[in-house]
Design an enzyme around this catalytic site. Structure first.
Site, PDB file in Angstrom:
ATOM      1  N   GLY A  13       5.215  -2.190   9.952  1.00 46.31           N
ATOM      2  CA  GLY A  13       6.495  -2.773   9.516  1.00 46.31           C
ATOM      3  C   GLY A  13       6.919  -2.248   8.145  1.00 46.31           C
ATOM      4  N   ARG A  17      11.547  -6.742   2.345  1.00 46.35           N
ATOM      5  CA  ARG A  17      11.781  -7.794   1.346  1.00 46.35           C
ATOM      6  C   ARG A  17      10.915  -7.660   0.088  1.00 46.35           C
ATOM      7  NH1 ARG A  17      11.390 -13.317   4.181  1.00 46.35           N
ATOM      8  NH2 ARG A  17      10.378 -12.206   5.889  1.00 46.35           N
ATOM      9  N   GLY A  81       8.760  -3.313  17.699  1.00 45.62           N
ATOM     10  CA  GLY A  81       8.245  -4.678  17.805  1.00 45.62           C
ATOM     11  C   GLY A  81       6.721  -4.712  17.865  1.00 45.62           C
ATOM     12  N   GLY A 143       6.747 -18.055  15.026  1.00 47.42           N
ATOM     13  CA  GLY A 143       6.782 -18.320  16.458  1.00 47.42           C
ATOM     14  C   GLY A 143       6.160 -19.700  16.718  1.00 47.42           C
ATOM     15  N   ARG A 336     -13.966   3.229 -24.300  1.00 46.01           N
ATOM     16  CA  ARG A 336     -13.371   4.081 -23.270  1.00 46.01           C
ATOM     17  C   ARG A 336     -14.458   4.694 -22.391  1.00 46.01           C
ATOM     18  NH1 ARG A 336      -9.715   7.860 -26.618  1.00 46.01           N
ATOM     19  NH2 ARG A 336      -9.379   8.806 -24.563  1.00 46.01           N
ATOM     20  N   LYS A 354     -15.378   6.559 -27.474  1.00 39.70           N
ATOM     21  CA  LYS A 354     -15.053   7.330 -26.264  1.00 39.70           C
ATOM     22  C   LYS A 354     -16.164   8.318 -25.969  1.00 39.70           C
ATOM     23  CE  LYS A 354     -13.518  11.206 -25.691  1.00 39.70           C
ATOM     24  NZ  LYS A 354     -12.880  12.524 -25.720  1.00 39.70           N
ATOM     25  N   ASN A 389     -13.086  15.012 -33.387  1.00 43.35           N
ATOM     26  CA  ASN A 389     -13.706  15.667 -32.231  1.00 43.35           C
ATOM     27  C   ASN A 389     -12.832  16.748 -31.624  1.00 43.35           C
ATOM     28  OD1 ASN A 389     -11.883  13.631 -31.446  1.00 43.35           O
ATOM     29  ND2 ASN A 389     -12.836  13.475 -29.431  1.00 43.35           N
TER      30      ASN A 389
HETATM   31  C1  UD1 Z   1       5.119 -12.496  14.081  1.00 44.13           C
HETATM   32  C2  UD1 Z   1       5.127 -13.184  15.452  1.00 44.13           C
HETATM   33  C3  UD1 Z   1       5.286 -14.693  15.233  1.00 44.13           C
HETATM   34  C4  UD1 Z   1       4.221 -15.211  14.303  1.00 44.13           C
HETATM   35  C5  UD1 Z   1       4.202 -14.435  12.996  1.00 44.13           C
HETATM   36  C6  UD1 Z   1       2.999 -14.827  12.175  1.00 44.13           C
HETATM   37  C7  UD1 Z   1       6.117 -11.521  16.886  1.00 44.13           C
HETATM   38  C8  UD1 Z   1       7.318 -11.124  17.668  1.00 44.13           C
HETATM   39  N1  UD1 Z   1       6.196 -12.688  16.214  1.00 44.13           N
HETATM   40  O1  UD1 Z   1       6.410 -12.695  13.531  1.00 44.13           O
HETATM   41  O2  UD1 Z   1       5.192 -15.357  16.483  1.00 44.13           O
HETATM   42  O3  UD1 Z   1       4.441 -16.583  14.041  1.00 44.13           O
HETATM   43  O4  UD1 Z   1       4.096 -13.020  13.259  1.00 44.13           O
HETATM   44  O5  UD1 Z   1       3.042 -14.210  10.909  1.00 44.13           O
HETATM   45  O6  UD1 Z   1       5.114 -10.868  16.944  1.00 44.13           O
HETATM   46  N2  UD1 Z   1       4.679  -4.651  13.013  1.00 44.13           N
HETATM   47  C9  UD1 Z   1       4.440  -3.356  13.453  1.00 44.13           C
HETATM   48  N3  UD1 Z   1       5.373  -2.740  14.213  1.00 44.13           N
HETATM   49  C10 UD1 Z   1       6.529  -3.343  14.578  1.00 44.13           C
HETATM   50  C11 UD1 Z   1       6.773  -4.666  14.128  1.00 44.13           C
HETATM   51  C12 UD1 Z   1       5.819  -5.292  13.351  1.00 44.13           C
HETATM   52  O7  UD1 Z   1       3.407  -2.777  13.153  1.00 44.13           O
HETATM   53  O8  UD1 Z   1       7.322  -2.706  15.300  1.00 44.13           O
HETATM   54  C13 UD1 Z   1       3.647  -5.304  12.190  1.00 44.13           C
HETATM   55  C14 UD1 Z   1       4.139  -5.708  10.827  1.00 44.13           C
HETATM   56  O9  UD1 Z   1       3.881  -4.673   9.893  1.00 44.13           O
HETATM   57  C15 UD1 Z   1       3.289  -6.940  10.549  1.00 44.13           C
HETATM   58  C16 UD1 Z   1       3.025  -7.528  11.925  1.00 44.13           C
HETATM   59  O10 UD1 Z   1       3.278  -6.505  12.836  1.00 44.13           O
HETATM   60  O11 UD1 Z   1       2.054  -6.585   9.967  1.00 44.13           O
HETATM   61  C17 UD1 Z   1       3.911  -8.740  12.214  1.00 44.13           C
HETATM   62  O12 UD1 Z   1       5.259  -8.320  12.227  1.00 44.13           O
HETATM   63  P1  UD1 Z   1       6.417  -9.176  11.576  1.00 44.13           P
HETATM   64  O13 UD1 Z   1       7.688  -8.450  11.727  1.00 44.13           O
HETATM   65  O14 UD1 Z   1       6.034  -9.626  10.217  1.00 44.13           O
HETATM   66  O15 UD1 Z   1       6.443 -10.417  12.570  1.00 44.13           O
HETATM   67  P2  UD1 Z   1       6.992 -11.853  12.274  1.00 44.13           P
HETATM   68  O16 UD1 Z   1       8.463 -11.859  12.401  1.00 44.13           O
HETATM   69  O17 UD1 Z   1       6.412 -12.383  11.024  1.00 44.13           O
END
Ligand code: UD1
Ligand code: CA
Length: 464
Positions: A13, A17, A81, A143, A336, A354, A389
């Site tokens: 991800g 933010r 996702g 979720g 150091r 140092k 030095n």
């Molecule tokens: C996810 C869960 C949610 C849960 C929450 C807990 C899903 C759809 N939802 O939501 O049910 O309550 O985590 O924290 O899974 N990531 C990837 N590739 C992607 C998307 C995400 O590697 O395409 C990784 C992100 O870097 C992160 C993790 O997956 O480490 C979770 O993704 P994030 O987008 O934070 O999911 P949430 O919306 O928090």
């Protein structure tokens, strides 16, 4: 019965933010990048493999693990996702059997105990998936865990939930144990008809259930364990919790933390019993502090080793050095890298050391710079002594023999050797070796002009 265990960490991800050029999982909490905490928790499970799913800035994350031979990487590009992310691990895990433990690269508080329980539950139940869940007073954004007759039925994302589903406070932690056998086929069965148009990993619960396979939820006792990081504020809050855990362990081991809220101690730091750590002390990296030491307020020590009964006074900085038993340092001293202070040595205020070795019982009390030097034992370095030095091109060494005495405000122009037991007169600029037992004196000779000042004052009065 135990079976093979494989860990997958999702870290593809963007971390938008955080508003950062650094990948989110490389931001540090309590001294370590988030992903390092997660991988350490994974390692504690002794899995067959650890696979990290990366996307943006994959190279920087790989770089962090350059020395680790137990972590493999797969790339998810584009990011469609969490379900799609896990599917990328098929190349690494396809054809294997056993359990996949899924962790999130941005949730560093998970403990080994909870992970062990989750994996054990999956094995006992022969479940296709066991979801770790937690009850949160404010479940917004997570979720929700939807149960039917008490049993796990499905997980619905916040954005896709009805008002009634949103009222549920049991949430999906994002940590799961999957049966590897049915995993990748089921992942391929995920759709994208949801609010974000993504492949949702939690949807696997419903997919497996429809296929008549066993699914279960495992509630965590401590909801803090699932805290993930999306913002700098959450990074700080989670860092605080990690420090609290480290501090609790140290105090249980017999270390006094005068104010645990301001003790910033890394996870790899070792401290002996009856050592006292005052407020705002930073102990970082692979630092070891012996027993019965006292570290006063504002001290920072990085990758260093301190013996027993060492006292470090306020606002002293020590990096990559060794301080032997009973030494005293500071206040306001700077040690150091590659320095060694002998047992019972004393380095006082406004002294910088140092790449120098300082012998047993040697004293450097005030306002000195000792660089690229070897000082014997029982040496006395007067206030304001400087080793010169550096000649603008190269660094040169200064050697001072045992029990030598260097007068205040001397400059020792390296390369130079002061023999054992020799004296250097105060205010000297020493450019030649001083033989053992001798005296080096190198300064302008003083001339007194009797009556000079009085005569000058009298002349001024006459001129008025
Ligand atoms: C996810 C869960 C949610 C849960 C929450 C807990 C899903 C759809 N939802 O939501 O049910 O309550 O985590 O924290 O899974 N990531 C990837 N590739 C992607 C998307 C995400 O590697 O395409 C990784 C992100 O870097 C992160 C993790 O997956 O480490 C979770 O993704 P994030 O987008 O934070 O999911 P949430 O919306 O928090
Ligand atoms: Ca998240």
């Amino acid at each position: 019965m135990t079976d093979d265990l494989h860990v997958v960490v999702l870290a593809a991800g963007k971390g938008t933010r955080m508003r950062s050029a650094l990948p989110k999982v490389l931001h540090r909490a309590a001294g370590l990048p988030l992903i390092e905490w997660v991988v350490r928790a994974a390692r504690a499970m002794r899995p067959q493999t650890i696979t990290v799913v990366l996307g943006h800035e994959a190279d920087q994350v790989r770089e962090w693990f350059a020395a680790a031979d137990d972590v493999r990487f797969v790339i998810q590009e584009p990011q469609l996702g969490t379900g799609h992310a896990l599917l990328q691990a098929e190349r690494a895990l396809g054809g294997r059997r056993g359990t996949v433990l899924l962790l999130s690269g941005d949730a560093p508080l998970v403990t080994r105990g909870s992970l062990e329980r989750l994996v054990a539950r999956r094995r006992e139940l022969g479940a296709s998936v066991v979801v770790a869940t937690a009850d949160l007073p404010d479940p917004t954004g997570y979720g929700r865990v939807i149960r039917e007759d008490g049993a796990l039925a499905r997980i619905v994302e916040d954005r896709d939930a009805t008002p009634a589903e949103r009222a549920v406070t049991e949430i999906n932690s994002g940590v799961y144990a999957f049966a590897l056998a049915s995993l990748f086929d089921a992942l391929r069965g995920l759709g994208t008809s949801n609010a974000q148009g993504e492949y949702y990993l939690p949807e696997l619960v419903a997919v497996h259930r429809r296929a008549g396979r066993v699914v279960a939820a495992d509630r965590l006792a401590d909801a803090d364990e699932i805290r993930g990081i999306n913002t700098r504020a959450e990074l700080a809050a989670v860092g605080r919790l990690l420090h609290d855990r480290i501090n609790a362990g140290l105090m249980a081991g017999g270390v006094t933390l005068v104010d645990p809220a301001t003790a910033y101690i890394g996870p790899d730091v070792v401290i002996g019993a009856d050592t006292v750590v005052h407020p705002f002390v930073f102990l970082e990296g692979r630092t070891t502090v012996g027993p019965n030491c006292e570290l006063h307020a504002g001290v920072r020590i990085v990758d260093s080793r301190l013996g027993a009964r060492v006292t470090v006074f306020n606002h002293t900085v020590i990096a990559q050095s060794v301080i032997n038993d009973d030494a005293h340092l500071g206040p306001f001293a700077r040690i150091r890298p590659e320095s060694t202070l002998g047992a019972g040595s004393h380095v006082g205020n406004f002294v910088e050391i140092k790449k120098a070795s300082v012998g047993e019982g040697t004293k450097i009390g005030h306002l000195s710079y000792i660089g690229d030097a070897s000082l014997g034992s029982g040496v006395n370095i007067g206030a304001g002594t400087i080793t010169c030095n550096y000649d603008g091109r190269a660094k040169h060494r200064t050697t001072v023999g045992d029990k030598a005495f260097i007068g205040s405000d001397s400059t020792l122009v390296a390369p130079v050797t002061i023999g054992a037991g020799a004296y250097v007169a105060a205010g000297s600029s020493i450019v030649e070796d001083v033989p053992a037992g001798g005296l080096g004196i190198a300064r302008g000779r003083q001339t007194n002009k009797p009556g000079w000042a009085t005569a000058r004052a009298a002349a001024k009065d006459r001129g008025r």
